[in-house]
Scaffold this motif. Sequence first.
Motif, PDB file in Angstrom:
ATOM      1  N   ALA A 130      45.758  34.054  34.150  1.00 34.85           N
ATOM      2  CA  ALA A 130      46.743  35.065  34.547  1.00 34.85           C
ATOM      3  C   ALA A 130      47.042  34.971  36.039  1.00 34.85           C
ATOM      4  O   ALA A 130      48.178  35.179  36.479  1.00 34.85           O
ATOM      5  N   GLY A 131      46.014  34.636  36.818  1.00 35.35           N
ATOM      6  CA  GLY A 131      46.175  34.529  38.261  1.00 35.35           C
ATOM      7  C   GLY A 131      46.998  33.343  38.712  1.00 35.35           C
ATOM      8  O   GLY A 131      47.307  33.226  39.898  1.00 35.35           O
ATOM      9  N   THR A 132      47.368  32.448  37.770  1.00 38.04           N
ATOM     10  CA  THR A 132      48.260  31.335  38.130  1.00 38.04           C
ATOM     11  C   THR A 132      49.716  31.774  38.138  1.00 38.04           C
ATOM     12  O   THR A 132      50.594  30.975  38.466  1.00 38.04           O
ATOM     13  N   SER A 133      49.977  33.028  37.802  1.00 40.88           N
ATOM     14  CA  SER A 133      51.347  33.522  37.739  1.00 40.88           C
ATOM     15  C   SER A 133      52.041  33.387  39.092  1.00 40.88           C
ATOM     16  O   SER A 133      51.418  33.544  40.142  1.00 40.88           O
ATOM     17  N   PRO A 134      53.344  33.106  39.081  1.00 39.28           N
ATOM     18  CA  PRO A 134      54.089  33.150  40.347  1.00 39.28           C
ATOM     19  C   PRO A 134      54.172  34.587  40.855  1.00 39.28           C
ATOM     20  O   PRO A 134      54.099  35.536  40.075  1.00 39.28           O
ATOM     21  N   SER A 135      54.306  34.748  42.153  1.00 45.04           N
ATOM     22  CA  SER A 135      54.446  36.079  42.739  1.00 45.04           C
ATOM     23  C   SER A 135      55.328  35.992  43.968  1.00 45.04           C
ATOM     24  O   SER A 135      55.454  34.924  44.581  1.00 45.04           O
ATOM     25  N   GLY A 136      55.961  37.111  44.323  1.00 47.70           N
ATOM     26  CA  GLY A 136      56.858  37.135  45.472  1.00 47.70           C
ATOM     27  C   GLY A 136      56.152  36.728  46.748  1.00 47.70           C
ATOM     28  O   GLY A 136      55.185  37.372  47.154  1.00 47.70           O
ATOM     29  N   ALA A 137      56.639  35.636  47.377  1.00 49.88           N
ATOM     30  CA  ALA A 137      56.046  35.115  48.621  1.00 49.88           C
ATOM     31  C   ALA A 137      54.555  34.817  48.464  1.00 49.88           C
ATOM     32  O   ALA A 137      53.802  34.866  49.437  1.00 49.88           O
ATOM     33  N   HIS A 138      54.121  34.539  47.254  1.00 51.51           N
ATOM     34  CA  HIS A 138      52.718  34.225  46.938  1.00 51.51           C
ATOM     35  C   HIS A 138      51.773  35.308  47.472  1.00 51.51           C
ATOM     36  O   HIS A 138      50.716  35.030  48.039  1.00 51.51           O
ATOM     37  N   THR A 139      52.139  36.573  47.263  1.00 53.57           N
ATOM     38  CA  THR A 139      51.283  37.671  47.705  1.00 53.57           C
ATOM     39  C   THR A 139      50.241  38.046  46.651  1.00 53.57           C
ATOM     40  O   THR A 139      49.314  38.802  46.964  1.00 53.57           O
ATOM     41  N   GLU A 140      50.397  37.563  45.412  1.00 49.78           N
ATOM     42  CA  GLU A 140      49.433  37.808  44.326  1.00 49.78           C
ATOM     43  C   GLU A 140      49.031  39.293  44.261  1.00 49.78           C
ATOM     44  O   GLU A 140      47.870  39.648  44.460  1.00 49.78           O
ATOM     45  N   PRO A 141      49.976  40.171  43.938  1.00 49.45           N
ATOM     46  CA  PRO A 141      49.752  41.621  44.060  1.00 49.45           C
ATOM     47  C   PRO A 141      49.076  42.253  42.849  1.00 49.45           C
ATOM     48  O   PRO A 141      49.559  43.234  42.292  1.00 49.45           O
ATOM     49  N   TRP A 142      47.964  41.701  42.402  1.00 41.47           N
ATOM     50  CA  TRP A 142      47.300  42.217  41.209  1.00 41.47           C
ATOM     51  C   TRP A 142      45.791  42.303  41.399  1.00 41.47           C
ATOM     52  O   TRP A 142      45.190  41.572  42.184  1.00 41.47           O
ATOM     53  N   GLN A 143      45.207  43.233  40.676  1.00 40.53           N
ATOM     54  CA  GLN A 143      43.756  43.348  40.576  1.00 40.53           C
ATOM     55  C   GLN A 143      43.427  43.604  39.107  1.00 40.53           C
ATOM     56  O   GLN A 143      43.991  44.498  38.481  1.00 40.53           O
ATOM     57  N   PHE A 144      42.513  42.809  38.555  1.00 39.17           N
ATOM     58  CA  PHE A 144      42.075  42.959  37.169  1.00 39.17           C
ATOM     59  C   PHE A 144      40.669  43.565  37.174  1.00 39.17           C
ATOM     60  O   PHE A 144      39.733  42.974  37.716  1.00 39.17           O
ATOM     61  N   VAL A 145      40.550  44.748  36.597  1.00 43.24           N
ATOM     62  CA  VAL A 145      39.262  45.447  36.566  1.00 43.24           C
ATOM     63  C   VAL A 145      38.785  45.486  35.121  1.00 43.24           C
ATOM     64  O   VAL A 145      39.413  46.119  34.264  1.00 43.24           O
ATOM     65  N   VAL A 146      37.683  44.774  34.842  1.00 45.28           N
ATOM     66  CA  VAL A 146      37.146  44.693  33.479  1.00 45.28           C
ATOM     67  C   VAL A 146      36.050  45.746  33.326  1.00 45.28           C
ATOM     68  O   VAL A 146      35.075  45.752  34.078  1.00 45.28           O
ATOM     69  N   VAL A 147      36.228  46.645  32.369  1.00 52.12           N
ATOM     70  CA  VAL A 147      35.283  47.744  32.169  1.00 52.12           C
ATOM     71  C   VAL A 147      34.534  47.526  30.865  1.00 52.12           C
ATOM     72  O   VAL A 147      35.093  47.675  29.777  1.00 52.12           O
ATOM     73  N   TYR A 148      33.243  47.171  30.982  1.00 49.82           N
ATOM     74  CA  TYR A 148      32.365  47.056  29.816  1.00 49.82           C
ATOM     75  C   TYR A 148      31.610  48.364  29.572  1.00 49.82           C
ATOM     76  O   TYR A 148      31.283  48.704  28.434  1.00 49.82           O
ATOM     77  N   ASN A 149      31.303  49.082  30.658  1.00 50.83           N
ATOM     78  CA  ASN A 149      30.467  50.275  30.575  1.00 50.83           C
ATOM     79  C   ASN A 149      31.043  51.302  29.601  1.00 50.83           C
ATOM     80  O   ASN A 149      32.178  51.750  29.746  1.00 50.83           O
ATOM     81  N   LYS A 150      30.230  51.685  28.597  1.00 46.91           N
ATOM     82  CA  LYS A 150      30.719  52.567  27.537  1.00 46.91           C
ATOM     83  C   LYS A 150      31.046  53.962  28.057  1.00 46.91           C
ATOM     84  O   LYS A 150      32.038  54.580  27.651  1.00 46.91           O
ATOM     85  N   GLU A 151      30.229  54.497  28.978  1.00 47.13           N
ATOM     86  CA  GLU A 151      30.493  55.835  29.511  1.00 47.13           C
ATOM     87  C   GLU A 151      31.822  55.877  30.255  1.00 47.13           C
ATOM     88  O   GLU A 151      32.594  56.846  30.123  1.00 47.13           O
ATOM     89  N   ASP A 152      32.094  54.840  31.040  1.00 45.57           N
ATOM     90  CA  ASP A 152      33.368  54.793  31.762  1.00 45.57           C
ATOM     91  C   ASP A 152      34.539  54.691  30.782  1.00 45.57           C
ATOM     92  O   ASP A 152      35.587  55.327  30.977  1.00 45.57           O
TER      93      ASP A 152
END
Length: 303
Positions: free
Chosen positions: A138-160
């Motif tokens: 997913a991080g290979t995606s093109p982005s405006g001026a190569h600013t890569e404006p994303w954060q992927f947060v993976v939540v495994y914790n069941k309580e969260d």
Amino acid sequence: VVSTQSTGVYIKYLILFSAAYLVKCVFEYLYNRSAAPTTTTPSPPADKETDNKGDSHLFDDSVKRDVDDSQGNYFYDKYLSEAEKNVHIPFSLPRFEAEEMKTRAREFYEQVNKRRSCRFFSPDPVPRDVLEQCILAAGTSPSGAHTEPWQFVVVYNKEDRLAIREIVEDEEKVNYERRMGKNWLQDLAKIKTTFVKEYISEADCIILVFKEPFHYEDGRKHNNWYYEASVSIAVGILLCALNNVGLVTVTSTPMNCGPAIRRLLGRPEHEKLAFLLPVGYPSPSATVPDLHRKPIDEICTFI
């Protein structure tokens, strides 16, 4: 008792007086308008949390600019000199024969055409290293001026995940009962969705995709250009990557839940929740709507 004739005269004078007052107001308005200074008031910035006005998705208006139009040529010349310093490297891809291109295109289509939005998950664990590779894709995606404006947060914790489900269901209940209109609900009927979102806690994990309208560099805010489009393209690649390894998801965009989820997970304030993706294997009893995709002549025009 007032006679009919007197009443008629009274009404006549009332109409004449009203017309004269209206003409007076029009002349005053025209005079004040011609005498007013020819200045314009800038429009208020678009709502950055919802991104539902104007072109706010192109950049974050709150980033202060120390450049005015009169300095445009100066900064363009400076840009040209800076651009010359950046090194470009050779690039190439293998060139396939026409028949192999057709085969590869067909095989890729057949693979991604198996992708479906799934809301019924097995609790079987999803390997972290598999998710890492999918997110790298997913991080290979093109982005405006190569600013890569994303954060992927993976939540495994069941309580969260249970806490996130509660936040989402509270808002979705309001959406279904009050915010969504008749047409929206009619379109959703074929999907059979409700405000209950079991998949958030049933799937082995969820991926929260945050968009970043700006980032910090040397303590200063810098715009991330076209961040909405950039993040959306990245998520499209992520869906293909998950499908490729036999995992399923559903693209959820929880309305009005972003700030509460961001605070729950301690994410920075400049991150805005764009997508919530439960990820896992489909349950043995999983079903999907009997839907069909449009043929090529309904989605493409060759000119």
